[in-house]
Design a protein around this motif. Structure first.
Motif, PDB file in Angstrom:
ATOM      1  N   ASP A  87       0.786  -1.236   0.000  1.00  0.00           N
ATOM      2  CA  ASP A  87       0.000   0.000   0.000  1.00  0.00           C
ATOM      3  C   ASP A  87       0.822   1.291   0.000  1.00  0.00           C
ATOM      4  O   ASP A  87       0.314   2.339  -0.392  1.00  0.00           O
ATOM      5  N   TYR A  88       2.061   1.248   0.489  1.00  0.00           N
ATOM      6  CA  TYR A  88       2.843   2.482   0.632  1.00  0.00           C
ATOM      7  C   TYR A  88       4.304   2.175   0.939  1.00  0.00           C
ATOM      8  O   TYR A  88       4.665   1.027   1.202  1.00  0.00           O
ATOM      9  N   GLU A  89       5.128   3.239   0.935  1.00  0.00           N
ATOM     10  CA  GLU A  89       6.502   3.181   1.434  1.00  0.00           C
ATOM     11  C   GLU A  89       6.619   4.179   2.572  1.00  0.00           C
ATOM     12  O   GLU A  89       5.986   5.232   2.540  1.00  0.00           O
ATOM     13  N   ILE A  90       7.439   3.869   3.560  1.00  0.00           N
ATOM     14  CA  ILE A  90       7.825   4.843   4.588  1.00  0.00           C
ATOM     15  C   ILE A  90       9.229   5.284   4.207  1.00  0.00           C
ATOM     16  O   ILE A  90      10.119   4.457   4.032  1.00  0.00           O
ATOM     17  N   LYS A 149      -3.878   7.405   4.237  1.00  0.00           N
ATOM     18  CA  LYS A 149      -4.090   7.721   5.652  1.00  0.00           C
ATOM     19  C   LYS A 149      -4.649   6.496   6.393  1.00  0.00           C
ATOM     20  O   LYS A 149      -4.160   6.122   7.467  1.00  0.00           O
ATOM     21  N   LYS A 150      -5.647   5.857   5.795  1.00  0.00           N
ATOM     22  CA  LYS A 150      -6.247   4.661   6.416  1.00  0.00           C
ATOM     23  C   LYS A 150      -5.207   3.552   6.570  1.00  0.00           C
ATOM     24  O   LYS A 150      -5.127   2.908   7.613  1.00  0.00           O
ATOM     25  N   SER A 151      -4.411   3.315   5.526  1.00  0.00           N
ATOM     26  CA  SER A 151      -3.386   2.262   5.572  1.00  0.00           C
ATOM     27  C   SER A 151      -2.336   2.556   6.641  1.00  0.00           C
ATOM     28  O   SER A 151      -1.936   1.658   7.387  1.00  0.00           O
ATOM     29  N   LEU A 152      -1.887   3.811   6.714  1.00  0.00           N
ATOM     30  CA  LEU A 152      -0.869   4.178   7.700  1.00  0.00           C
ATOM     31  C   LEU A 152      -1.402   4.011   9.119  1.00  0.00           C
ATOM     32  O   LEU A 152      -0.724   3.446   9.988  1.00  0.00           O
ATOM     33  N   GLU A 153      -2.619   4.507   9.352  1.00  0.00           N
ATOM     34  CA  GLU A 153      -3.201   4.417  10.695  1.00  0.00           C
ATOM     35  C   GLU A 153      -3.473   2.962  11.083  1.00  0.00           C
ATOM     36  O   GLU A 153      -3.265   2.570  12.231  1.00  0.00           O
ATOM     37  N   ARG A 154      -3.915   2.157  10.108  1.00  0.00           N
ATOM     38  CA  ARG A 154      -4.147   0.724  10.342  1.00  0.00           C
ATOM     39  C   ARG A 154      -2.861   0.054  10.835  1.00  0.00           C
ATOM     40  O   ARG A 154      -2.879  -0.820  11.688  1.00  0.00           O
ATOM     41  N   ASP A 155      -1.718   0.496  10.279  1.00  0.00           N
ATOM     42  CA  ASP A 155      -0.435  -0.113  10.623  1.00  0.00           C
ATOM     43  C   ASP A 155       0.274   0.581  11.785  1.00  0.00           C
ATOM     44  O   ASP A 155       1.458   0.338  12.038  1.00  0.00           O
ATOM     45  N   GLY A 156      -0.436   1.480  12.478  1.00  0.00           N
ATOM     46  CA  GLY A 156       0.112   2.090  13.688  1.00  0.00           C
ATOM     47  C   GLY A 156       0.923   3.359  13.501  1.00  0.00           C
ATOM     48  O   GLY A 156       1.563   3.829  14.445  1.00  0.00           O
ATOM     49  N   TYR A 157       0.918   3.941  12.293  1.00  0.00           N
ATOM     50  CA  TYR A 157       1.638   5.208  12.082  1.00  0.00           C
ATOM     51  C   TYR A 157       0.752   6.384  12.455  1.00  0.00           C
ATOM     52  O   TYR A 157      -0.454   6.357  12.207  1.00  0.00           O
ATOM     53  N   LYS A 158       1.361   7.421  13.041  1.00  0.00           N
ATOM     54  CA  LYS A 158       0.625   8.631  13.394  1.00  0.00           C
ATOM     55  C   LYS A 158       0.919   9.698  12.330  1.00  0.00           C
ATOM     56  O   LYS A 158       2.075  10.090  12.138  1.00  0.00           O
TER      57      LYS A 158
END
Length: 201
Positions: free
Chosen positions: A23-26, A163-172
């Motif tokens: 879904d994304y990269e950090i 935003k949903k994917s990041l929050e689902r994975d615990g990112y603020k």
């Protein structure tokens, strides 16, 4: 001709991929020096990207550089824009154009200067007082890449999903999104590279 087909031939920001998922990269971005301008799009006939010409003049992309040296500064990619919204925190990027918005329709567009400029003092002083040089510290973003034309509707959808994917994975998420566009407007839509970026802790 290559730019029509999406070939990116200018400097792009260096970054470190901390995590990669479907879904994304950090990504972590190192410090950078930026030229930015804040304006109301109505000054440019409602064009949200109207500040581009002021920054392009500063670096000399449209003729003689409008800076005190005068020194031509290489163009970089992507061009980054920040949508109008609540600006709780300034959000930067490396070596592109960044546009940020706030709730009174003002937009800030930013070019991140080539990595050869390590401090704001090293960058030539702008002749146009609307152009400001600033230093950006290290930044961390959740990023999703997509092609085509980055319409408001498409971008809104990408940001919401990210935003949903990041929050689902615990990112603020700690600020407004950035839209990064890597290609000039004449690049065919199918060959364009865009990214939405959300700052995370």
């Amino acid at each position: 001709m290559g730019m029509v087909f999406g070939k990116i031939t200018v400097e792009t920001p260096k970054y470190e991929v901390v995590q990669s998922s479907a879904d994304y990269e950090i990504r972590n971005y190192p410090p950078a020096v930026a030229a930015e301008v804040t304006y109301d799009p109505s000054q440019f006939k409602g064009n949200k990207d109207g500040g581009f010409s002021l920054l392009a003049n500063y670096i000399g992309a449209l003729g003689n550089p409008q800076n005190a040296k005068p020194e031509k500064i290489a163009m970089t990619a992507p061009v980054i824009t920040k949508s109008p919204g609540n600006e709780s925190e300034k959000i930067p990027m490396t070596a592109p154009v960044v546009t940020k918005g706030n709730n009174n329709n003002m937009v800030t567009m930013q070019f991140l200067l080539p990595a050869t400029y390590k401090t704001a003092e090293e960058a030539p002083k702008p002749l146009d007082e609307r152009v400001v040089i600033k230093e950006e510290g290290e930044r961390k973003y959740g990023v999703v890449k997509f092609g085509g034309v980055a319409t408001d509707k498409v971008v809104e959808e990408k940001v919401e999903n990210l935003k949903k994917s990041l929050e689902r994975d615990g990112y603020k998420v700690i600020g407004q999104f950035l839209l990064a566009r890597y290609n000039p407007p004449w690049t065919l839509p199918a060959f364009r590279t865009n990214e939405v970026m959300l700052p995370v802790e």
